[in-house]
Enzyme design. Sequence first.
Site, PDB file in Angstrom:
ATOM      1  N   ASP A   8      24.150 -20.672  13.654  1.00 58.72           N
ATOM      2  CA  ASP A   8      23.058 -21.147  12.810  1.00 58.72           C
ATOM      3  C   ASP A   8      21.784 -21.072  13.649  1.00 58.72           C
ATOM      4  O   ASP A   8      21.835 -20.927  14.880  1.00 58.72           O
ATOM      5  CB  ASP A   8      23.346 -22.586  12.377  1.00 58.72           C
ATOM      6  CG  ASP A   8      22.201 -23.214  11.624  1.00 58.72           C
ATOM      7  OD1 ASP A   8      21.713 -22.612  10.648  1.00 58.72           O
ATOM      8  OD2 ASP A   8      21.767 -24.308  12.038  1.00 58.72           O
ATOM      9  N   ASP A  10      18.184 -23.069  12.928  1.00 55.39           N
ATOM     10  CA  ASP A  10      17.424 -24.314  13.076  1.00 55.39           C
ATOM     11  C   ASP A  10      18.343 -25.477  13.432  1.00 55.39           C
ATOM     12  O   ASP A  10      19.317 -25.748  12.724  1.00 55.39           O
ATOM     13  CB  ASP A  10      16.666 -24.623  11.779  1.00 55.39           C
ATOM     14  CG  ASP A  10      15.569 -23.606  11.511  1.00 55.39           C
ATOM     15  OD1 ASP A  10      14.664 -23.481  12.350  1.00 55.39           O
ATOM     16  OD2 ASP A  10      15.622 -22.921  10.470  1.00 55.39           O
ATOM     17  N   SER A 111      19.918 -20.091   6.721  1.00 54.74           N
ATOM     18  CA  SER A 111      19.404 -20.191   5.354  1.00 54.74           C
ATOM     19  C   SER A 111      17.911 -19.905   5.282  1.00 54.74           C
ATOM     20  O   SER A 111      17.361 -19.759   4.191  1.00 54.74           O
ATOM     21  CB  SER A 111      19.685 -21.595   4.794  1.00 54.74           C
ATOM     22  OG  SER A 111      21.067 -21.845   4.735  1.00 54.74           O
TER      23      SER A 111
END
Length: 220
Positions: A8, A10, A111
């Site tokens: 991922d 952040d 995302s």
Amino acid sequence: MVQAVLFDMDGTIFDTEAIYRRAWVRAAKEIGFDVDMELFFERICGLIMTDMRAMVLRVYGEDTPFDELRDRRRSYIEEELAKGVLPFKSGAPEVLFDLKEKGIPIALVTSSGRKLVDRYLQMSGLEGVFDVIMTGETVERGKPDPEIFLTAAQKLGISPERCMVVEDSPNGVRAGHAAGMLTVMVPDLHPCTEELASLLWHCCDTLADLVPLIEEENNN
């Protein structure tokens, strides 16, 4: 055996979740969006923007001024980024380059949008480091759906069960688990709850724990 690692962005690679949280709080206060912000953060963290918008309108009411909230939040994040400092999570560059040296493919699975990702990679000097980059625009269903992780594994040419997912958010953990991958949580703003622990392969204190974990697994 771990043959690839999917990170991922952040809160995992970059220490940006606190920046985002301050921006959301400031925007919410200014437009009078008076809700439990801790619960709000838990619900939205890791979601792609379309899913985030749908969730907010569904949970907090169709009259919620989400677009204004989002736009204000973006402007406040820009204020922070204009300072020219993009903080890493502890050990992030070292782990990424160590994995590259060991020949283990790495992917960035976030995302966030591609424009922001490219900006962060340029600011941090990580351009060209990741073998695959997946962003929120590249999938129809965002986290906690496993689509984004499964697509990344497919692009890497590695079966899901041989991929490690590294996440900090509840929705990311759920997505990694649903993808059938070895899911590791390195908590940032969200603690490792009993529910999340049941979905994890391991919970690590820092990213520095990852390489020894991989070596132990691969040597067994």
